[in-house]
Design a protein around this motif. Structure first.
Motif, PDB file in Angstrom:
ATOM      1  N   LYS A   1      11.339   7.709   1.921  1.00 27.51           N
ATOM      2  CA  LYS A   1      10.611   7.267   0.716  1.00 27.51           C
ATOM      3  C   LYS A   1      11.586   6.987  -0.419  1.00 27.51           C
ATOM      4  O   LYS A   1      12.475   7.777  -0.688  1.00 27.51           O
ATOM      5  CB  LYS A   1       9.609   8.336   0.290  1.00 27.51           C
ATOM      6  CG  LYS A   1       8.312   8.274   1.066  1.00 27.51           C
ATOM      7  CD  LYS A   1       7.278   9.257   0.532  1.00 27.51           C
ATOM      8  CE  LYS A   1       6.098   9.370   1.481  1.00 27.51           C
ATOM      9  NZ  LYS A   1       6.505   9.829   2.839  1.00 27.51           N
TER      10      LYS A   1
ATOM     11  N   VAL B   1       3.769  -5.094   6.097  1.00 19.54           N
ATOM     12  CA  VAL B   1       2.837  -5.166   4.964  1.00 19.54           C
ATOM     13  C   VAL B   1       1.420  -4.814   5.415  1.00 19.54           C
ATOM     14  O   VAL B   1       0.697  -4.075   4.731  1.00 19.54           O
ATOM     15  CB  VAL B   1       2.894  -6.565   4.299  1.00 19.54           C
ATOM     16  CG1 VAL B   1       1.794  -6.722   3.261  1.00 19.54           C
ATOM     17  CG2 VAL B   1       4.267  -6.777   3.655  1.00 19.54           C
TER      18      VAL B   1
ATOM     19  N   ALA C   1      17.384  -8.133  -2.323  1.00 20.92           N
ATOM     20  CA  ALA C   1      16.902  -6.748  -2.231  1.00 20.92           C
ATOM     21  C   ALA C   1      17.029  -6.036  -3.583  1.00 20.92           C
ATOM     22  O   ALA C   1      16.118  -5.315  -4.002  1.00 20.92           O
ATOM     23  CB  ALA C   1      17.685  -5.992  -1.156  1.00 20.92           C
TER      24      ALA C   1
ATOM     25  N   TRP D   1      14.015  -4.465  -5.634  1.00 16.42           N
ATOM     26  CA  TRP D   1      13.868  -3.006  -5.532  1.00 16.42           C
ATOM     27  C   TRP D   1      14.958  -2.210  -6.260  1.00 16.42           C
ATOM     28  O   TRP D   1      14.922  -0.986  -6.264  1.00 16.42           O
ATOM     29  CB  TRP D   1      13.824  -2.599  -4.059  1.00 16.42           C
ATOM     30  CG  TRP D   1      12.658  -3.184  -3.316  1.00 16.42           C
ATOM     31  CD1 TRP D   1      11.359  -3.231  -3.736  1.00 16.42           C
ATOM     32  CD2 TRP D   1      12.680  -3.809  -2.022  1.00 16.42           C
ATOM     33  NE1 TRP D   1      10.575  -3.836  -2.784  1.00 16.42           N
ATOM     34  CE2 TRP D   1      11.354  -4.206  -1.719  1.00 16.42           C
ATOM     35  CE3 TRP D   1      13.685  -4.070  -1.086  1.00 16.42           C
ATOM     36  CZ2 TRP D   1      11.004  -4.842  -0.534  1.00 16.42           C
ATOM     37  CZ3 TRP D   1      13.353  -4.707   0.099  1.00 16.42           C
ATOM     38  CH2 TRP D   1      12.029  -5.088   0.369  1.00 16.42           C
TER      39      TRP D   1
ATOM     40  N   ALA E   1      10.281   1.395   7.769  1.00 16.68           N
ATOM     41  CA  ALA E   1       9.128   1.140   6.894  1.00 16.68           C
ATOM     42  C   ALA E   1       8.054   2.212   7.087  1.00 16.68           C
ATOM     43  O   ALA E   1       7.460   2.691   6.113  1.00 16.68           O
ATOM     44  CB  ALA E   1       8.554  -0.245   7.187  1.00 16.68           C
TER      45      ALA E   1
ATOM     46  N   VAL F   1      15.896   1.928   0.087  1.00 22.69           N
ATOM     47  CA  VAL F   1      15.860   0.484   0.370  1.00 22.69           C
ATOM     48  C   VAL F   1      16.820   0.200   1.519  1.00 22.69           C
ATOM     49  O   VAL F   1      17.990   0.584   1.474  1.00 22.69           O
ATOM     50  CB  VAL F   1      16.272  -0.332  -0.877  1.00 22.69           C
ATOM     51  CG1 VAL F   1      16.369  -1.817  -0.536  1.00 22.69           C
ATOM     52  CG2 VAL F   1      15.271  -0.104  -2.013  1.00 22.69           C
TER      53      VAL F   1
ATOM     54  N   GLY G   1       3.199  -1.036   4.221  1.00 20.93           N
ATOM     55  CA  GLY G   1       4.575  -0.891   3.753  1.00 20.93           C
ATOM     56  C   GLY G   1       5.023  -2.033   2.858  1.00 20.93           C
ATOM     57  O   GLY G   1       4.257  -2.955   2.566  1.00 20.93           O
ATOM     58  N   GLU G   2       6.274  -1.941   2.403  1.00 20.06           N
ATOM     59  CA  GLU G   2       6.858  -2.991   1.561  1.00 20.06           C
ATOM     60  C   GLU G   2       8.023  -3.637   2.287  1.00 20.06           C
ATOM     61  O   GLU G   2       8.911  -2.926   2.785  1.00 20.06           O
ATOM     62  CB  GLU G   2       7.382  -2.394   0.255  1.00 20.06           C
ATOM     63  CG  GLU G   2       6.357  -2.351  -0.858  1.00 20.06           C
ATOM     64  CD  GLU G   2       7.005  -1.941  -2.175  1.00 20.06           C
ATOM     65  OE1 GLU G   2       7.747  -2.743  -2.773  1.00 20.06           O
ATOM     66  OE2 GLU G   2       6.770  -0.794  -2.586  1.00 20.06           O
ATOM     67  N   ALA G   3       8.044  -4.967   2.354  1.00 18.01           N
ATOM     68  CA  ALA G   3       9.127  -5.667   3.051  1.00 18.01           C
ATOM     69  C   ALA G   3       9.280  -7.073   2.534  1.00 18.01           C
ATOM     70  O   ALA G   3       8.343  -7.661   1.972  1.00 18.01           O
ATOM     71  CB  ALA G   3       8.853  -5.686   4.555  1.00 18.01           C
TER      72      ALA G   3
ATOM     73  N   ALA H   1      10.615   3.602   3.812  1.00 17.27           N
ATOM     74  CA  ALA H   1      11.636   2.720   3.225  1.00 17.27           C
ATOM     75  C   ALA H   1      11.053   1.343   2.891  1.00 17.27           C
ATOM     76  O   ALA H   1      10.124   0.872   3.560  1.00 17.27           O
ATOM     77  CB  ALA H   1      12.807   2.559   4.191  1.00 17.27           C
ATOM     78  N   LYS H   2      11.603   0.749   1.860  1.00 19.03           N
ATOM     79  CA  LYS H   2      11.352  -0.668   1.593  1.00 19.03           C
ATOM     80  C   LYS H   2      12.404  -1.430   2.400  1.00 19.03           C
ATOM     81  O   LYS H   2      13.592  -1.112   2.322  1.00 19.03           O
ATOM     82  CB  LYS H   2      11.502  -0.971   0.106  1.00 19.03           C
ATOM     83  CG  LYS H   2      10.545  -0.169  -0.775  1.00 19.03           C
ATOM     84  CD  LYS H   2      10.858  -0.414  -2.249  1.00 19.03           C
ATOM     85  CE  LYS H   2       9.871   0.272  -3.170  1.00 19.03           C
ATOM     86  NZ  LYS H   2      10.080   1.740  -3.223  1.00 19.03           N
TER      87      LYS H   2
END
Length: 306
Positions: free
Chosen positions: A6, A61, A87, A91, A28, A9, A65-67, A32-33
């Motif tokens: 968490k 997504v 990136a 982030w 993810a 990146v 998650g975030e990507a 993690a992003k």
């Protein structure tokens, strides 16, 4: 889950399919992003399309998650620098780099074109160098970084038809050794993963049973451990089908032979003793070899003087 990413990146190269995709999804899933990089080319490196990376981003997504997707070729340093900036813009940092991008141009050395040797070195080795170079100032400034090289048993131990791939994969271990030394004071840990996995690169070489055992997902735990907060550094983890091993470059105790006229003959006669593995060590830097050799020479000189 003990391994928590968490707030971290991660950039994973070659993550549009196979092992890279599994790496990206796993990071993810654990918070993690993830910037998903893939050129989207064929396994020999030809062609390109951003759709492979975007499909993995869509999966992440959809799972909450975030990507972000990126289609840079790791052989293009400017494109790699822009990828890292992408990136950072999104982030604010980069904590983890998984150098996974690679291609195959297999042929016996006798039949291999030099261009096929050069391109494989360029993607695997220089691709990792470009990515490391682009994240290094960020990781140094934030006093934290986790870099995972993707090596291979073909590099560590050799494999017929893969002189180019094996040379590149062993070169990544050499890169790891020095970056781990230089990164230590900045909190940057650098490790290597040597996976045995059935991917697009190997699928036509194996039976269905073996393919099932060598699910790329089985390799992912090793990557997560090498990329985690409590990661070791300068470790080569081998992984496949649920098993994990470590590989080491060792130095035997060897023998003092001297420098006399007959040193070549004496070495030839003592070669088995020089290669004997009892008491071998894992040097922590290249200077340890020199220390052993010079120390032995000095001790010998002292004995002769005495």
């Amino acid at each position: 889950m003990g391994l928590d990413f968490k707030g971290r990146v991660a950039i994973v190269t070659g993550a549009g399919g196979g092992l890279g995709r599994e790496h990206a999804l796993a990071l993810a899933r654990r918070g993690a992003k993830v910037l998903v990089n893939d050129l989207g080319g064929a396994r020999d490196g030809s062609g390109g399309s951003a759709s492979a990376a975007q499909a993995v981003v869509d999966e992440i997504v959809a799972a909450g998650g975030e990507a972000l997707a990126n289609g840079a070729s790791v052989t293009d340093h400017a494109a790699v620098a822009a990828m890292v900036q992408q990136a950072v813009d999104a982030w604010g940092r980069v904590d983890i780099l998984v150098n996974n991008a690679g291609i195959l141009r297999d042929k016996s050395f006798a039949k291999m074109e030099l261009d096929d040797f050069r391109l494989v070195m360029d993607v695997h080795l220089m691709g990792a160098v470009h990515c490391c170079k682009a994240v290094w100032p960020l990781m140094t400034a934030q006093k934290y970084g986790r870099i995972v090289m993707t090596s291979s048993s073909s590099g560590l131990y050799g494999n017929f038809g893969q002189a180019n791939y094996g040379a590149a994969k062993m070169a990544l271990v050499g890169l790891m050794q020095t970056l781990a030394i230089e990164g230590a004071k900045h909190g940057i840990h650098v490790n290597s993963l040597a996976p045995t996995a059935a991917t697009r690169m190997t699928e036509d070489l194996m039976t269905p049973e073996v393919l099932r055992a060598l699910d790329p997902a089985a390799v992912v735990p090793a990557m997560l451990v090498l990329a985690g907060e409590d990661a070791p550094t300068r470790t080569v983890l081998c992984a496949g089908a649920g098993s994990f091993e470590a590989a080491h470059v060792t130095l035997t105790q060897g023998q003092w032979i001297g420098t006399g006229e007959d040193a070549p003959e004496r070495l030839a006669a003592a070669l088995d003793a020089v290669r004997a593995r009892e008491g071998e060590t894992v040097p922590q830097s290249g200077s340890e070899q020199g220390r052993l050799e010079v120390g032995r020479a000095m001790a010998q000189a002292g004995r002769q003087a005495g």
